[in-house]
Design an enzyme around this catalytic site. Structure first.
Site, PDB file in Angstrom:
ATOM      1  CD  GLU A 164      -2.791  -1.343   2.393  1.00 59.76           C
ATOM      2  OE1 GLU A 164      -2.721  -0.471   3.286  1.00 59.76           O
ATOM      3  OE2 GLU A 164      -3.552  -2.327   2.466  1.00 59.76           O
ATOM      4  CG  ASN A 205      -0.746  -6.685  -1.902  1.00 56.48           C
ATOM      5  OD1 ASN A 205      -1.347  -7.176  -2.851  1.00 56.48           O
ATOM      6  ND2 ASN A 205      -1.226  -6.705  -0.669  1.00 56.48           N
ATOM      7  CG  HIS A 241      -9.816  -5.779   0.683  1.00 61.33           C
ATOM      8  ND1 HIS A 241     -10.065  -6.995   1.294  1.00 61.33           N
ATOM      9  CD2 HIS A 241      -8.502  -5.503   0.910  1.00 61.33           C
ATOM     10  CE1 HIS A 241      -8.965  -7.433   1.876  1.00 61.33           C
ATOM     11  NE2 HIS A 241      -7.997  -6.552   1.653  1.00 61.33           N
ATOM     12  CD  GLU A 269      -4.547  -7.917   1.203  1.00 67.10           C
ATOM     13  OE1 GLU A 269      -5.396  -7.290   1.880  1.00 67.10           O
ATOM     14  OE2 GLU A 269      -3.338  -7.608   1.166  1.00 67.10           O
ATOM     15  CG  ASP A 271     -12.780  -9.049   1.472  1.00 70.05           C
ATOM     16  OD1 ASP A 271     -12.857  -7.995   0.808  1.00 70.05           O
ATOM     17  OD2 ASP A 271     -12.166  -9.107   2.552  1.00 70.05           O
TER      18      ASP A 271
END
Length: 458
Positions: A164, A205, A241, A269, A271
């Site tokens: 990030e 990432n 996300h 990651e 979801d």
């Protein structure tokens, strides 16, 4: 790819749980709650892809551990490799939880994705609150990377080296690293990670970089620049996300443009959160969203695979961070596979047994406590798509277990066969709702988990 490591390891089924390994809440349900006919990891491997999950090392037993080992060919420690976990005080390391994940992966023929070496968040107080000169900060960072990446040298398939680094507008995020060392902290971290573990794939990432936008373009420009400078960079992680119904239309295009730079891409990651309560319509949309992401990865050769950030709603970070949102993962809180799970399987070329369209209801059996001579069991009946009235759950004990007490249901046992019907006050399971009943039973020697069949009383 830079290294010669295959993108996936040989996958295989773990053996059926028997005896004391049934201590956890192992899911077996009515026909509607079955997992894919072939585990996701085998489907993914057949396509040369990875399918993974972030895992909590403290939970890698029972149902949770069984699913994690059976369905995935790569795992990511959720918090166990972050700086505050592994180096709580300077030069003092706590490797226990991270070691658990690495050992679990080795036992189950899985890769490990290391997460993460450099991040603005979840840093220990000694680091975050210290006053450091650039030279001191650089030494601290290099030492940490050397210690952590060096400890797991040869056992980590890929590292999220830098996590990030960008703001939403594509500018560099203000952090202890950027403020203290400038933007070259990224190049230095990658270089030091390569020195510590030459065989690991090295990634940057970030989140909200799934589609083509200002943030992903800044990441694209950074990766291009790093490659031009000869800095070791092997891949880009798109966290994904996502919010229900908001998969970026440019996802596959974005994956392809990074691949065209000569780097791999991973969905790291994934979801898909929804505003609660969950409904049949929302679960259907969520399944479409999961499939869209998986399809985009399958379509691009250099997209190595998809990792979900926790596979069960009972272990998801979403409710704690996004008030009123949840149900973001492929399994519900009772470890029953949701439509999203079946959508992933379908994207990977599998055949599935999705929830029965006539009822949309499932039953999940779990062992919640066990002692020398007895145990407490629980069955949760959940419905999505239709309500269920006058329910009945039946199963056969396989090792001489005997019911001694039940609550929230009327249960009888004849030989090994158990039948439980609703009590007078909980006979209807609403669409989107659930009913739970429990029981005590005796056991001796082993306690294998039965398959529960769900139906209606006449």
């Amino acid at each position: 790819m830079r290294s010669t490591r295959p993108r996936f390891l040989r996958s295989g089924l773990v053996s059926a749980l028997t005896g004391l390994t049934a201590l956890g809440a192992l899911l077996f349900a009515a026909p509607g709650a079955q997992a894919a006919d072939t585990p996701l990891r085998d489907l993914a491997a057949a396509k040369g892809k990875l399918i993974g999950s972030a895992v909590n090392p403290a939970k890698l037993t029972g149902t949770y551990g069984d699913i994690a080992g059976r369905e995935f060919n790569t795992v990511t420690p959720d918090n166990a490799m972050k700086w505050e976990s592994v180096e709580p005080s300077r030069g003092t390391y706590n490797w226990g939880p991270a070691d658990q994940v690495v050992a679990f992966a080795a036992a189950h023929g899985q890769q490990v994705r290391g997460h993460t070496l450099v991040w603005h968040s979840q840093n220990p107080g000694w680091l975050a609150n210290g006053s450091w000169t650039p030279a001191q900060l650089s030494t601290i960072l290099q030492d940490h990377i050397a210690a952590e990446a060096g400890r797991y040298k040869g056992r980590i398939a890929a590292w999220d080296v830098v996590n990030e680094p960008f703001n939403e507008d594509g500018t560099y995020r203000s952090s202890i690293w950027y403020n203290g060392l400038g933007q070259d902290y990224i190049a230095n971290a990658l270089t030091w990670a390569r020195a510590a573990d030459p065989s690991a794939e090295l990634y940057i990432n970030d989140y909200n970089v799934e589609g083509v936008n200002a943030k992903s373009t800044a990441l694209y420009n950074l990766v291009r620049s790093l490659k031009q400078r000869g800095v070791p960079i092997d891949g880009v992680g798109l966290q994904a996300h996502l919010i229900l119904g908001q998969v970026p239309a440019t996802l596959q295009q974005n994956i392809q443009r990074f691949a065209d730079l000569g780097v791999d891409v991973a969905i790291t990651e994934l979801d898909v959160r929804m505003q609660l309560p969950s409904t049949s319509a929302k679960l259907t949309q969520q399944a479409a969203d999961y499939k869209a992401v998986a399809d985009a990865c399958v379509a691009v050769a250099r997209c190595v695979g998809v990792t979900v950030w926790g596979f069960t709603d009972s272990d998801s970070w979403v409710p704690d961070v996004f008030s009123g949102y949840g149900a973001a993962t492929p399994y519900d809180e009772a470890f029953a596979p949701k439509p999203a799970y079946h959508a992933i399987a379908g994207s990977l070329g599998g055949t599935t047994t999705p929830p029965d369209p006539g009822t949309g209801c499932t039953a999940a059996y779990s062992v919640v406590n066990q002692w020398n001579s007895g145990f407490t069991g629980q069955v949760r009946i959940s419905c999505a798509g239709a309500a269920l009235s006058s329910w009945k759950a039946t199963w056969t004990f396989g090792a001489g277990q005997t019911l001694t007490q039940a609550w929230n249901a009327d249960c009888t046992q004849s030989g090994a066969a158990v039948t439980c019907t609703n009590a007078s006050y909980n006979g209807t399971v609403p669409d989107g709702g659930s009913v739970t009943f429990g029981f005590n039973a005796s056991w001796n020697g082993s306690n294998p988990v039965p398959v529960v069949t769900l139906g209606r009383t006449p």
